[in-house]
Design a protein around this motif. Structure first.
Motif, PDB file in Angstrom:
ATOM      1  N   ARG A  42      -6.564  12.440  -1.398  1.00 30.63           N
ATOM      2  CA  ARG A  42      -5.506  12.183  -2.369  1.00 30.63           C
ATOM      3  C   ARG A  42      -5.760  12.920  -3.670  1.00 30.63           C
ATOM      4  O   ARG A  42      -4.824  13.296  -4.369  1.00 30.63           O
ATOM      5  CB  ARG A  42      -5.352  10.680  -2.619  1.00 30.63           C
ATOM      6  N   ALA A  43      -7.053  13.145  -3.984  1.00 35.70           N
ATOM      7  CA  ALA A  43      -7.382  13.863  -5.220  1.00 35.70           C
ATOM      8  C   ALA A  43      -7.179  15.367  -5.043  1.00 35.70           C
ATOM      9  O   ALA A  43      -7.145  16.117  -6.014  1.00 35.70           O
ATOM     10  CB  ALA A  43      -8.802  13.565  -5.646  1.00 35.70           C
ATOM     11  N   GLY A  44      -7.020  15.807  -3.808  1.00 31.84           N
ATOM     12  CA  GLY A  44      -6.919  17.237  -3.525  1.00 31.84           C
ATOM     13  C   GLY A  44      -5.749  17.932  -4.189  1.00 31.84           C
ATOM     14  O   GLY A  44      -5.834  19.102  -4.524  1.00 31.84           O
ATOM     15  N   GLY A  45      -4.654  17.231  -4.360  1.00 32.68           N
ATOM     16  CA  GLY A  45      -3.525  17.809  -5.092  1.00 32.68           C
ATOM     17  C   GLY A  45      -2.468  18.438  -4.221  1.00 32.68           C
ATOM     18  O   GLY A  45      -1.380  18.731  -4.680  1.00 32.68           O
ATOM     19  N   GLY A  46      -2.765  18.675  -2.939  1.00 31.79           N
ATOM     20  CA  GLY A  46      -1.740  19.251  -2.069  1.00 31.79           C
ATOM     21  C   GLY A  46      -0.733  18.202  -1.652  1.00 31.79           C
ATOM     22  O   GLY A  46      -0.914  17.021  -1.916  1.00 31.79           O
ATOM     23  N   TRP A  47       0.343  18.667  -1.000  1.00 34.27           N
ATOM     24  CA  TRP A  47       1.325  17.698  -0.534  1.00 34.27           C
ATOM     25  C   TRP A  47       1.745  18.024   0.881  1.00 34.27           C
ATOM     26  O   TRP A  47       2.058  19.165   1.163  1.00 34.27           O
ATOM     27  CB  TRP A  47       2.555  17.659  -1.456  1.00 34.27           C
ATOM     28  N   PRO A  48       1.804  17.039   1.795  1.00 34.41           N
ATOM     29  CA  PRO A  48       1.339  15.656   1.601  1.00 34.41           C
ATOM     30  C   PRO A  48      -0.182  15.596   1.580  1.00 34.41           C
ATOM     31  O   PRO A  48      -0.826  16.486   2.109  1.00 34.41           O
ATOM     32  CB  PRO A  48       1.909  14.939   2.822  1.00 34.41           C
ATOM     33  N   PRO A  49      -0.753  14.534   0.979  1.00 36.04           N
ATOM     34  CA  PRO A  49      -2.213  14.445   0.828  1.00 36.04           C
ATOM     35  C   PRO A  49      -2.943  14.587   2.167  1.00 36.04           C
ATOM     36  O   PRO A  49      -3.964  15.257   2.239  1.00 36.04           O
ATOM     37  CB  PRO A  49      -2.424  13.057   0.235  1.00 36.04           C
ATOM     38  N   CYS A  50      -2.448  13.934   3.210  1.00 32.80           N
ATOM     39  CA  CYS A  50      -3.005  14.155   4.539  1.00 32.80           C
ATOM     40  C   CYS A  50      -1.898  14.012   5.565  1.00 32.80           C
ATOM     41  O   CYS A  50      -0.866  13.401   5.278  1.00 32.80           O
ATOM     42  CB  CYS A  50      -4.137  13.173   4.822  1.00 32.80           C
ATOM     43  N   THR A  51      -2.092  14.587   6.728  1.00 29.59           N
ATOM     44  CA  THR A  51      -1.007  14.625   7.710  1.00 29.59           C
ATOM     45  C   THR A  51      -0.589  13.229   8.166  1.00 29.59           C
ATOM     46  O   THR A  51       0.556  13.031   8.557  1.00 29.59           O
ATOM     47  CB  THR A  51      -1.411  15.453   8.943  1.00 29.59           C
ATOM     48  N   ALA A  52      -1.527  12.269   8.104  1.00 29.36           N
ATOM     49  CA  ALA A  52      -1.209  10.918   8.559  1.00 29.36           C
ATOM     50  C   ALA A  52      -0.126  10.284   7.683  1.00 29.36           C
ATOM     51  O   ALA A  52       0.616   9.411   8.125  1.00 29.36           O
ATOM     52  CB  ALA A  52      -2.459  10.058   8.557  1.00 29.36           C
ATOM     53  N   ALA A  53      -0.069  10.734   6.424  1.00 32.34           N
ATOM     54  CA  ALA A  53       0.892  10.133   5.496  1.00 32.34           C
ATOM     55  C   ALA A  53       2.264  10.781   5.590  1.00 32.34           C
ATOM     56  O   ALA A  53       3.202  10.341   4.946  1.00 32.34           O
ATOM     57  CB  ALA A  53       0.369  10.249   4.069  1.00 32.34           C
ATOM     58  N   GLN A  54       2.379  11.830   6.395  1.00 35.39           N
ATOM     59  CA  GLN A  54       3.664  12.515   6.457  1.00 35.39           C
ATOM     60  C   GLN A  54       4.701  11.674   7.191  1.00 35.39           C
ATOM     61  O   GLN A  54       4.420  11.061   8.213  1.00 35.39           O
ATOM     62  CB  GLN A  54       3.503  13.860   7.172  1.00 35.39           C
ATOM     63  N   TRP A  55       5.870  11.656   6.621  1.00 32.19           N
ATOM     64  CA  TRP A  55       6.949  10.867   7.188  1.00 32.19           C
ATOM     65  C   TRP A  55       7.965  11.818   7.798  1.00 32.19           C
ATOM     66  O   TRP A  55       8.593  12.591   7.090  1.00 32.19           O
ATOM     67  CB  TRP A  55       7.583  10.024   6.095  1.00 32.19           C
ATOM     68  N   TYR A  56       8.060  11.762   9.133  1.00 31.18           N
ATOM     69  CA  TYR A  56       9.036  12.634   9.785  1.00 31.18           C
ATOM     70  C   TYR A  56      10.352  11.913   9.906  1.00 31.18           C
ATOM     71  O   TYR A  56      10.426  10.839  10.505  1.00 31.18           O
ATOM     72  CB  TYR A  56       8.532  13.069  11.168  1.00 31.18           C
ATOM     73  N   LEU A  57      11.376  12.501   9.324  1.00 33.08           N
ATOM     74  CA  LEU A  57      12.663  11.828   9.285  1.00 33.08           C
ATOM     75  C   LEU A  57      13.550  12.271  10.439  1.00 33.08           C
ATOM     76  O   LEU A  57      13.600  13.452  10.774  1.00 33.08           O
ATOM     77  CB  LEU A  57      13.367  12.162   7.973  1.00 33.08           C
ATOM     78  N   SER A  58      14.252  11.311  11.013  1.00 34.90           N
ATOM     79  CA  SER A  58      15.218  11.655  12.047  1.00 34.90           C
ATOM     80  C   SER A  58      16.535  12.051  11.380  1.00 34.90           C
ATOM     81  O   SER A  58      16.713  11.846  10.174  1.00 34.90           O
ATOM     82  CB  SER A  58      15.441  10.465  12.968  1.00 34.90           C
ATOM     83  N   THR A  59      17.434  12.606  12.168  1.00 36.65           N
ATOM     84  CA  THR A  59      18.722  13.032  11.623  1.00 36.65           C
ATOM     85  C   THR A  59      19.472  11.848  11.015  1.00 36.65           C
ATOM     86  O   THR A  59      20.070  11.966   9.950  1.00 36.65           O
ATOM     87  CB  THR A  59      19.589  13.636  12.739  1.00 36.65           C
ATOM     88  N   THR A  60      19.403  10.711  11.717  1.00 33.62           N
ATOM     89  CA  THR A  60      20.123   9.533  11.228  1.00 33.62           C
ATOM     90  C   THR A  60      19.595   9.100   9.875  1.00 33.62           C
ATOM     91  O   THR A  60      20.365   8.770   8.973  1.00 33.62           O
ATOM     92  CB  THR A  60      19.949   8.357  12.219  1.00 33.62           C
ATOM     93  N   GLU A  61      18.269   9.129   9.740  1.00 37.95           N
ATOM     94  CA  GLU A  61      17.677   8.711   8.467  1.00 37.95           C
ATOM     95  C   GLU A  61      18.076   9.666   7.342  1.00 37.95           C
ATOM     96  O   GLU A  61      18.393   9.246   6.235  1.00 37.95           O
ATOM     97  CB  GLU A  61      16.161   8.635   8.596  1.00 37.95           C
ATOM     98  N   TYR A  62      18.071  10.951   7.681  1.00 34.99           N
ATOM     99  CA  TYR A  62      18.491  11.943   6.690  1.00 34.99           C
ATOM    100  C   TYR A  62      19.930  11.720   6.282  1.00 34.99           C
ATOM    101  O   TYR A  62      20.298  11.776   5.109  1.00 34.99           O
ATOM    102  CB  TYR A  62      18.349  13.370   7.249  1.00 34.99           C
ATOM    103  N   PHE A  63      20.746  11.419   7.305  1.00 35.19           N
ATOM    104  CA  PHE A  63      22.164  11.210   7.058  1.00 35.19           C
ATOM    105  C   PHE A  63      22.387   9.998   6.159  1.00 35.19           C
ATOM    106  O   PHE A  63      23.166  10.051   5.202  1.00 35.19           O
ATOM    107  CB  PHE A  63      22.881  11.032   8.402  1.00 35.19           C
ATOM    108  N   LEU A  64      21.661   8.917   6.445  1.00 36.17           N
ATOM    109  CA  LEU A  64      21.808   7.712   5.628  1.00 36.17           C
ATOM    110  C   LEU A  64      21.377   7.988   4.189  1.00 36.17           C
ATOM    111  O   LEU A  64      22.006   7.523   3.241  1.00 36.17           O
ATOM    112  CB  LEU A  64      20.989   6.559   6.217  1.00 36.17           C
ATOM    113  N   MET A  65      20.302   8.791   4.038  1.00 38.25           N
ATOM    114  CA  MET A  65      19.855   9.117   2.688  1.00 38.25           C
ATOM    115  C   MET A  65      20.880   9.976   1.963  1.00 38.25           C
ATOM    116  O   MET A  65      21.067   9.846   0.753  1.00 38.25           O
ATOM    117  CB  MET A  65      18.511   9.819   2.748  1.00 38.25           C
TER     118      MET A  65
END
Lengths: 274, 258
Positions: free
Chosen positions: A109-132
């Motif tokens: 988390r201190a590394g500064g990159g984004w996302p901090p680690c791959t486990a924290a990445q949130w893959y969004l589906s089309t429906t979720e994107y659409f709702l957003m």
């Protein structure tokens, strides 16, 4: 069934209707659902945010008032497209940021990159994107609606409210039965404007990678070449965009008629010039 | 540590400001190229809509309705693809394909059509609310039609329409953000949205890049607003004498957006 009817039409009139009713075109027509759903859901949210924003603007509590003013001012200085792209991305990153506390190590988390680690990445589906996308439509146009509702609340004649008080109605009754009831007549022209804007903004859904009518039109119109069939057609995109152009004008026309009717209903018995 | 973080955030902010000022000029260019053409066109269309000749008025009405009733986003796509369709038969033989299809030409072209429709509606509304008494007085003192227009209709119309037209110009500037979503990007010719998107794809810092782009939009909107407010104050100078020099302040009202 549909196919035989189409073939019959083609045989009798010589017009090749089977092409514009093939699978891809049917998918295009079906994608109108995104536009319509985004318009209605976005509008419902915009109305909610609008009421909240207007209430915040009228609040007696100063920080809430500042928030209301900030919210309604932001759309005046910054394009809606920017918000439209910003909100879904910002929300996604906020969730990922929260995830990162449980999923990533402190060093990561201190590394500064984004996302901090791959486990924290949130893959969004089309429906979720659409709702957003719908939510960001609601947030942006909610700010417009808040302005309109705020103005309309102020436009209700004070005498009406004073008369209601003189008749002995309680504050709550006055608010709901007189202030809010009469407010709609003043707010409707403005809200109709906001609805038109929102309707037109639904064309931007394709910017968030949603396969809406605009994206389909681009795909269907592009030069179509099959190794087996040869060149089916050249660049036909302009035809598809003209159809979209007319489609949106039609939507505007229908909305205008509906809002005219609503306006007549809302201002029934009220001395409002149209 | 806190100090370092704050300073590095500041450095990133300043770097972004530097990176994005050139793209901001593209947005400014699109707005500046469209307004001088869009303004007279809007007034022309408003007069046409107000015309007593049926075909003239009908044409203006349809034009205004079509461009106000459809998204600018679609208009961009539509005009670009129509222009492309004429490429082989018209532009290439004439040798102007490089100009006609260039976003720096096509962008302002579509924006002009769009803003003239929105502007026309504003000027038409103002045209309808020019005080009848003044028009009658002008006729009574024996002015001809041209003279009535020049000395009564025109100044009144401009004055009445100016606050709304100011908003239209600000929102025209905002809609320049759509140009490079729809037209091809050539080399480093990028506008604010485009460049912000590109920077975002490098480090996924959505808050920094989009805020700086938004800041530029905000700043330029404010500048446009002040310039138009200054013009408005000059236009209404002679009206100040009454109530202790208090004229109506211009307010940005987001009603005319595409």
């Amino acid at each position: 069934m549909l196919e035989t009817i189409l073939q019959a039409i083609t045989a009798t009139t010589g017009l090749d209707l089977t092409y514009i009713f093939n699978g891809k075109h049917l998918a295009w027509y079906a994608s109108v659902r995104y536009t319509i759903f985004a318009a209605f859901f976005g509008a419902a949210l915009a109305l909610c945010f609008g009421v909240i924003g207007a209430a915040a603007k009228r609040s007696g509590f100063a920080p809430l008032r500042w928030f209301g003013n900030l919210y309604t001012t932001m759309v005046r200085g910054i394009p809606d497209v920017l918000f439209f792209l910003f909100f879904p991305l910002a929300f996604e990153q906020l969730i990922e940021y929260l995830f990162s506390f449980s999923q990533c190590t402190a060093a990561e988390r201190a590394g500064g990159g984004w996302p901090p680690c791959t486990a924290a990445q949130w893959y969004l589906s089309t429906t979720e994107y659409f709702l957003m996308a719908c939510v960001s439509l609601g947030i942006v146009y909610g700010a417009f609606a808040a302005n309109v509702i705020h103005g309309a609340m102020g436009a209700v004649p004070r005498q009406q409210l004073e008369a209601a008080r003189a008749f002995g109605f309680s504050s709550r009754q006055i608010f709901w039965r007189f202030h809010v009831r009469q407010m709609w007549a003043y707010a409707l022209p403005g809200l109709s404007n906001v609805w038109m804007l929102l309707l037109k903004a639904t064309s931007l859904l394709s910017l968030l990678q949603i396969a809406d009518i605009v994206q389909w039109a681009g795909k269907l119109g592009a030069a179509n070449y099959f190794p087996r069939a040869g060149l089916v057609h050249g660049d036909w995109r302009w035809k598809y965009y003209v159809v979209l152009f007319l489609f949106y004008i039609l939507l505007t026309l229908i909305s205008e008629k509906i809002f005219d009717y609503l306006q007549r209903r809302a201002s029934k018995g009220m001395a409002i010039e149209r | 540590m806190e100090n370092l973080l704050a300073s590095s955030a500041l450095v990133a902010f300043v770097t972004d400001l530097k990176l994005l000022w050139k793209p901001a000029l593209f947005n400014v260019y699109f707005a500046f190229a469209s307004i001088p053409v869009g303004f007279p066109l809007a007034i022309g269309l408003a007069l046409m809509k107000n015309s007593s000749s049926w075909p003239v008025s009908r044409f203006a009405r349809m034009f205004i309705y079509a461009f106000r009733g459809s998204p600018l986003f679609i208009q961009f796509f539509m005009f670009y693809s129509i222009m492309l369709a004429f490429n082989q038969s018209l532009w290439k033989p004439m040798g102007i394909d490089g100009v006609v299809l260039h976003p720096l030409f096509l962008g302002p072209l579509v924006l002009v059509l769009n803003t003239s429709a929105y502007g026309a509606e504003i000027f038409y509304g103002a045209l309808r609310s020019v005080p009848k008494g003044q028009l009658e007085a002008a006729r009574a003192v024996g002015m001809g039609r041209a003279n009535v227009f020049k000395s009564v209709t025109w100044p009144n119309m401009l004055r009445l329409a100016w606050p709304a037209y100011t908003n239209e110009v600000v929102f025209l500037f905002h809609s320049t953000a759509l140009v490079y979503f729809t037209l091809p990007v050539i080399n480093e010719q990028k506008d604010l949205m485009n460049k912000a998107g590109e920077l975002f794809e490098k480090d996924y810092n959505v808050f920094l890049h989009f805020s700086v782009a938004g800041l530029y939009f905000l700043l330029i909107s404010v500048v446009i607003f002040f310039v138009f407010d200054w013009i408005y104050s000059r236009m209404t100078k002679h009206l100040d004498t009454g109530s202790a020099g208090k004229r109506k302040k211009l307010k940005i009202r987001p009603q005319y957006v595409r």
